[in-house]
Design an enzyme around this catalytic site. Structure first.
Site, PDB file in Angstrom:
ATOM      1  N   SER A 110      33.106 -21.386  -9.890  1.00 36.90           N
ATOM      2  CA  SER A 110      32.767 -21.307 -11.315  1.00 36.90           C
ATOM      3  C   SER A 110      32.111 -22.566 -11.872  1.00 36.90           C
ATOM      4  CB  SER A 110      34.028 -20.987 -12.131  1.00 36.90           C
ATOM      5  OG  SER A 110      34.493 -19.688 -11.822  1.00 36.90           O
ATOM      6  N   ASP A 124      34.927  -7.260 -21.736  1.00 34.03           N
ATOM      7  CA  ASP A 124      35.438  -7.463 -20.383  1.00 34.03           C
ATOM      8  C   ASP A 124      36.787  -6.775 -20.229  1.00 34.03           C
ATOM      9  OD1 ASP A 124      36.327  -8.381 -17.918  1.00 34.03           O
ATOM     10  OD2 ASP A 124      36.913 -10.344 -18.702  1.00 34.03           O
ATOM     11  N   ASP A 165      37.647  -9.570 -12.229  1.00 33.04           N
ATOM     12  CA  ASP A 165      37.752 -10.847 -12.924  1.00 33.04           C
ATOM     13  C   ASP A 165      39.041 -11.524 -12.461  1.00 33.04           C
ATOM     14  OD1 ASP A 165      36.475 -12.019 -15.799  1.00 33.04           O
ATOM     15  OD2 ASP A 165      38.465 -12.751 -15.294  1.00 33.04           O
ATOM     16  N   HIS A 186      39.144 -10.350 -20.422  1.00 30.86           N
ATOM     17  CA  HIS A 186      39.119 -11.311 -21.526  1.00 30.86           C
ATOM     18  C   HIS A 186      38.768 -10.668 -22.864  1.00 30.86           C
ATOM     19  CE1 HIS A 186      39.141 -14.972 -18.870  1.00 30.86           C
ATOM     20  NE2 HIS A 186      38.686 -14.086 -18.015  1.00 30.86           N
ATOM     21  N   CYS A 237      35.070 -16.614 -17.614  1.00 29.47           N
ATOM     22  CA  CYS A 237      35.094 -15.162 -17.469  1.00 29.47           C
ATOM     23  C   CYS A 237      34.130 -14.715 -16.370  1.00 29.47           C
ATOM     24  CB  CYS A 237      34.719 -14.519 -18.808  1.00 29.47           C
ATOM     25  SG  CYS A 237      34.515 -12.740 -18.728  1.00 29.47           S
TER      26      CYS A 237
END
Length: 309
Positions: free
Chosen positions: A23, A47, A62, A68, A81
């Site tokens: 990430s 999401d 996720d 999220h 996310c």
């Protein structure tokens, strides 16, 4: 004993260790999507905890099982996310993402006097065709959106790219010997130009989002707040070492230590006038907020003069 140690203590991980960026790549993917015009800071997605390509049964999960909820670019950076970046990567496409990321030095050795630095790997259609004799699939782009899949970076590359972001696209080439007769040499950056975004305001907005990673209520590096001496912009990352099947959950206790996730953290500080950019990779460190983040914070505090005695 050092030579034969399976943990390879003599291996120069800084310039030769190649890891999935995980990430920590999301701010760069986000800028790529913004610059390509495939999204903006106001657009939101819902999401639910997964992403699915058209005509494909696979669910790309996720890290937050329940999702999220309503997410825009800033919140997607702050809370890391996955689903948001799956979607934005697919929308933007590898043909836009790879050339954009190459401007930050990914996939190439940009060092001057650092011996044996490796270039990492910035994949594209041509690379996959030559290396694997296969087409580039949409699923490859999905994985690229969260810094997994084929993409590999060295810690030095991550730190360099973070510095370019902190400098609003202005390049500083990494090198070891920089002073001569007390004068700092100006180093040309060769064939890689400074980066100009379609909307220069995106630099500040991304820096603010990364600051909220540390200072925000839901930031993935909010554990750093109690020891915050300088405003830090950062991004956490967790890179898988072993694959987890679609319907399985990651179980740290069941994995041997060397198979546990790597923890990554990139940061720069102070946010408004950056003086230092840093990348930390803790092999098998799992939670970046608990492991890699505090290491980066300690170094930043020491460098800027705020370390405790």
């Amino acid at each position: 004993a050092l030579r034969d140690n399976p943990d390879l203590p003599l291996f120069d991980r800084t310039v030769r260790g190649q890891y999935p960026p995980a990430s920590t790549l999301k701010p760069f993917i986000g800028l790529a999507a913004l610059n390509a015009g495939t999204t903006n800071w106001k657009e939101t997605i819902n999401d639910h905890g997964w992403f699915q390509l058209e005509n494909d049964e696979r669910l790309y999960r996720d890290w937050k099982r329940q999702g999220h909820g309503i997410v825009n670019m800033e919140r997607a950076i702050v809370e890391s996310c996955d689903t948001y970046f799956y979607e934005m990567a697919v929308r933007t496409g590898v043909d836009s993402i790879s050339p954009f990321l190459s401007q930050f030095g990914f996939g190439r050795d940009m060092t001057l006097d650092v011996i044996n630095a490796l270039p990492g790997l910035l994949p594209d259609r041509e690379w996959k065709s030559q290396r694997h004799g296969s087409f580039w699939y949409a699923g490859d782009t999905v994985n690229m959106g969260i810094g997994q899949g084929y993409t590999l970076v060295t810690p030095l590359q991550l730190a360099t790219a973070t510095a370019v972001l902190a400098n609003h696209g202005v390049w500083k080439v990494p090198h070891l010997i920089y002073a001569h007769n007390d004068q700092v040499d100006e180093i040309a950056h060769g064939d890689i130009p400074d980066i100009e975004l379609r909307d220069p305001a995106d630099w500040d907005r991304m820096s603010h989002a990364m600051q909220e990673v540390v200072s925000g209520l839901h930031g993935t590096a909010r554990r750093l707040l109690p020891n915050l001496k300088y405003p830090i912009a950062g991004k956490t990352g967790t890179a898988q070492v072993v694959g987890i099947k679609q319907d399985e959950e990651y179980d740290s206790e069941a994995l041997r230590e060397r198979l546990r996730d790597h923890a990554l953290f990139v940061a720069f500080a102070p946010v408004e006038k950056p003086e230092i950019a840093i990348a930390v990779v803790i092999e098998n460190g799992e939670s970046a907020g608990r492991t890699a983040g505090p290491v980066a914070q300690s170094i930043i505090n020491e460098y800027l003069g705020g370390a405790e005695g």
